[in-house]
Scaffold this active site. Structure first.
Site, mmCIF file in Angstrom:
data_model
loop_
_atom_site.group_PDB
_atom_site.id
_atom_site.type_symbol
_atom_site.label_atom_id
_atom_site.label_comp_id
_atom_site.label_asym_id
_atom_site.label_seq_id
_atom_site.Cartn_x
_atom_site.Cartn_y
_atom_site.Cartn_z
ATOM 1 N N ARG A 149 0.836 -1.192 0.000
ATOM 2 C CA ARG A 149 0.000 0.000 0.000
ATOM 3 C C ARG A 149 0.876 1.249 0.000
ATOM 4 N NH1 ARG A 149 -2.129 -3.418 4.101
ATOM 5 N NH2 ARG A 149 -4.230 -4.210 3.644
ATOM 6 N N LYS A 173 -2.536 -2.198 7.844
ATOM 7 C CA LYS A 173 -3.738 -1.753 8.548
ATOM 8 C C LYS A 173 -3.825 -2.406 9.921
ATOM 9 C CE LYS A 173 -6.654 -0.661 4.559
ATOM 10 N NZ LYS A 173 -7.939 -0.915 3.880
ATOM 11 N N HIS A 247 -2.721 2.304 -5.767
ATOM 12 C CA HIS A 247 -3.380 1.015 -5.551
ATOM 13 C C HIS A 247 -3.493 0.217 -6.851
ATOM 14 C CE1 HIS A 247 -4.595 -0.332 -1.652
ATOM 15 N NE2 HIS A 247 -5.627 -0.982 -2.122
ATOM 16 N N ARG A 250 -0.767 -2.233 -6.845
ATOM 17 C CA ARG A 250 -1.054 -3.346 -5.924
ATOM 18 C C ARG A 250 -2.071 -4.297 -6.557
ATOM 19 N NH1 ARG A 250 -1.224 -4.671 -0.265
ATOM 20 N NH2 ARG A 250 -3.313 -5.026 0.559
ATOM 21 N N HIS A 273 -4.187 -9.046 3.777
ATOM 22 C CA HIS A 273 -5.637 -9.032 3.924
ATOM 23 C C HIS A 273 -6.053 -9.878 5.125
ATOM 24 C CE1 HIS A 273 -6.346 -8.050 -0.607
ATOM 25 N NE2 HIS A 273 -6.128 -6.976 0.115
ATOM 26 N N TYR A 282 -9.515 -10.608 -6.811
ATOM 27 C CA TYR A 282 -8.527 -10.690 -7.892
ATOM 28 C C TYR A 282 -8.723 -11.938 -8.737
ATOM 29 C CZ TYR A 282 -6.481 -6.914 -5.259
ATOM 30 O OH TYR A 282 -6.299 -5.721 -4.612
#
Length: 301
Positions: A149, A173, A247, A250, A273, A282
């Protein structure tokens, strides 16, 4: 207690207790400030379901995206659930507040050939020795090569990168740390930047606090997300025909990994994630590309 006072206390709770990312806390603060403005001078205990529905309806009328309205719904639910638990209000008026279903939008993905052309062009520019060109090339190589990110790239310190093992330790995150690999092109670009460009940028520093930062801005301070957005938009935007941010690199990396046969859970771990369902989008991108190729190439499509 006024709504804005409760919102600020709840934002501190999200940051200090739940340890959500600064970006998430900022978004919730903005959403709840909009709620306070919509409700006017009434106190927190006087807010009812109709006030909340009216606030969301105003967002709909402004044409805001479903994802934005869904996030606002989550922010309101979180605030009133927290306020009920803390005893600031007797009942939670948001219990019957329904969020719109989020429409599935497939991320914008660049082809491997397109990215190869962009990065080759940037490498040629970096070879001229301009420190910003060297930095920009290293950033894009890392964004794509490690599928990280923009906040993770901006937060990197010199000691977070293992040049021998070609890995970087990033803070994702929820303050979750992970180690991500990157390839030889990214290593070469990083080495060139660290040796030839970073000392020049660091010499421009006028204030303290950035001596450990890996990527520096034009004035020697730690680079910010806005500057990285500008670089990506300039270099990749024309290739994808519109506005594009970090992004996209990514998204492209994740899609290319799956196209190449990478295990879905390995990609999930690399991307950081929390849920496998987030990574599975994806697979839809890969399926869409396969279907498009089929329609163009197969005689009985």
């Amino acid at each position: 207690m006024r709504i804005d006072e409760a919102a600020e206390a709840y934002a501190r709770h999200l940051a200090d207790v739940r340890r959500l990312s600064p970006a998430t806390v900022k978004a919730y603060r903005s959403d709840l400030a909009a709620l306070a403005a919509s409700c006017g001078d009434i106190g927190l205990p006087d807010v009812d379901l109709e006030h909340l529905r009216q606030w969301l309806w105003e967002s709909v009328q402004r044409g805001e995206a479903r994802s934005t309205i869904a996030r606002r719904t989550a922010a309101a639910r979180g605030l009133f659930a927290w306020a009920t638990e803390e005893g600031y209000i007797p009942t939670d008026p948001s219990l019957r507040l329904i969020a719109p279903k989020r429409g599935r939008t497939l991320p914008k993905v660049a082809t491997a050939d397109t990215l190869d052309q962009v990065l080759t062009r940037m490498a040629a520019g970096a070879a001229q020795g301009d420190p910003l060109a060297l930095r920009d090339h290293a950033i894009l190589e890392l964004l794509y090569g490690a599928a990280v990110r923009v906040s993770e790239v901006c937060g990197l310190d010199i000691g977070d990168v293992d040049h021998d093992r070609r890995t970087a330790r990033v803070l994702g995150k929820g303050s979750k740390e992970r180690v991500v690999p990157f390839g030889l092109p990214a290593q070469r670009a990083l080495d060139a930047y660290v040796v030839r460009a970073r000392p020049q940028l660091l010499a421009r520093r006028t204030a303290g606090g950035s001596e450990h930062a890996l990527f520096l801005g034009a004035r020697g301070g730690r680079i910010g997300p806005r500057a990285v957005y500008d670089v990506v938009a300039r270099e990749l935007g024309p290739e994808l025909g519109g506005a594009v941010g970090p992004h996209a690199l990514r998204h492209s990396a994740a899609t290319h990994l799956l196209d190449g046969g990478a295990d879905l859970r390995a990609v999930q771990e690399m991307l950081g994630h929390a849920s496998l369902g987030t990574t599975q989008i994806y697979t839809h991108v890969s399926s869409e590309r396969l279907a498009a190729s089929y329609r163009l190439a197969h005689p009985r499509a």
